[in-house]
Design a protein around this motif. Structure first.
Motif, short mmCIF file in Angstrom:
data_model
loop_
_atom_site.label_atom_id
_atom_site.label_comp_id
_atom_site.label_asym_id
_atom_site.label_seq_id
_atom_site.Cartn_x
_atom_site.Cartn_y
_atom_site.Cartn_z
N HIS A 101 10.47 -4.00 -3.32
CA HIS A 101 9.38 -3.92 -2.35
C HIS A 101 8.91 -2.47 -2.30
CE1 HIS A 101 10.11 -8.01 -0.94
NE2 HIS A 101 11.39 -7.73 -1.09
N TYR A 132 4.22 -4.11 -0.72
CA TYR A 132 4.19 -4.61 0.66
C TYR A 132 3.00 -4.08 1.43
CZ TYR A 132 6.57 -0.16 1.91
OH TYR A 132 6.91 1.16 2.07
N VAL A 138 9.31 -7.45 5.76
CA VAL A 138 10.05 -7.88 4.57
C VAL A 138 11.42 -8.36 5.04
CG1 VAL A 138 11.18 -7.09 2.46
CG2 VAL A 138 8.83 -6.38 2.95
#
Ligand SMILES: [Zn+2]
Ligand SMILES: [Zn+2]
Length: 265
Positions: A101, A132, A138
């Motif tokens: 991410h 992201y 997340v």
């Protein structure tokens, strides 16, 4: 939640040290937060790299992502990641491919870095790369990551880590940041605030991008952080000096991150 400091150096490593990297574990879940130069070899001391579920990056400066390069080579070429038996490794049809991410623009940045020697898709093939949205959350197993943009030389996000496990506390990692009310608001009431204290004194010219230990202490105090840990700080700066500068403004005891330090929260 267990946090292990893998690297706390600024953009050049301490003797024997590593740049930014923090291993966060909850139950069987493991996430590497930032992966600066030197971090991959430190990670291997504490956790098998194929058992890391995800990597989460705060921003795209070298000292926060450069060891994605050796990490990607390991995931691509390590004997145990191959489909056929090699040496003691039985072979696998499901090689590890952790989530990655990263902030917006990461795919392009990675391609430019590893593309310098013709390996453009090395990182995106080794990991499941997702850019992201700072307004999104997340989730990795029981761990939850939230973001807040902070002022730095490039797009950068401070990161909050919480867990659905009973009694787990709230970690806020300030990433790299100029003095910022956004960071204070985001860190409000944190059980543990890991905050950079890179500068011996404020930058003399141009835009601000980092904090001094005194500023880091002041941010911790204004945020009401229960515990303050200074990080991203050189071994050339002097632990005692940095700690006393930060304690004066924080108004209480302050820790200095060191490699191998473990925080439970
Ligand atoms: Zn930076
Ligand atoms: Zn940095």
């Amino acid at each position: 939640m267990k946090v292990t400091v893998l690297g706390k150096s600024p953009s050049w490593q301490d003797a024997g040290g590593a740049c930014s990297g923090y291993l966060i574990e909850e139950g069987d879940t493991a996430v590497l937060m930032d992966c600066g130069n030197g971090v991959f070899s430190k990670l291997r001391r504490y956790r098998d790299y194929v058992d890391v579920d995800a990597v989460v990056l705060s921003h795209l400066h070298a000292d926060h992502f450069l060891d994605l390069v050796p990490y990607s080579y390991a995931l691509t070429y390590a004997p145990r990641q191959q489909p056929v038996p090699v040496h003691i490794w039985p072979g696998t049809d499901n090689p590890a491919r952790p989530e990655l991410h990263a902030p917006r623009g990461a795919r392009e940045t990675f391609r430019r870095v590893v593309g310098a020697w013709g390996n453009d898709d090395l990182i995106e093939n080794a990991f499941h790369l997702r850019e992201y949205d700072p307004d999104a959350i997340v989730e990795v197993g029981p761990l939850r990551f939230a973001f807040a943009e902070v002022p730095h030389f490039i797009h950068t996000c401070a990161i909050e880590v919480t867990s659905s496990a009973d009694g787990a506390g709230r970690l806020v990692y300030g990433a790299d940041s100029a003095p910022a009310t956004e960071l204070i608001e985001f860190a409000r009431g944190a059980d543990l605030l890991m905050i950079e204290a890179t500068l011996p004194r404020p930058e003399r010219g141009g835009m601000r991008g980092h904090l001094t230990p005194a500023e880091a202490g002041e941010h911790g105090a204004r945020a009401g952080a229960r515990r303050l840990v200074l990080t991203h700080i050189s071994d050339e700066l002097g632990d005692d000096w940095a700690r006393s500068e930060a304690e004066q403004t924080f108004g209480g005891p302050v820790d200095l991150a060191h490699e191998g330090a473990v925080y439970e929260l």
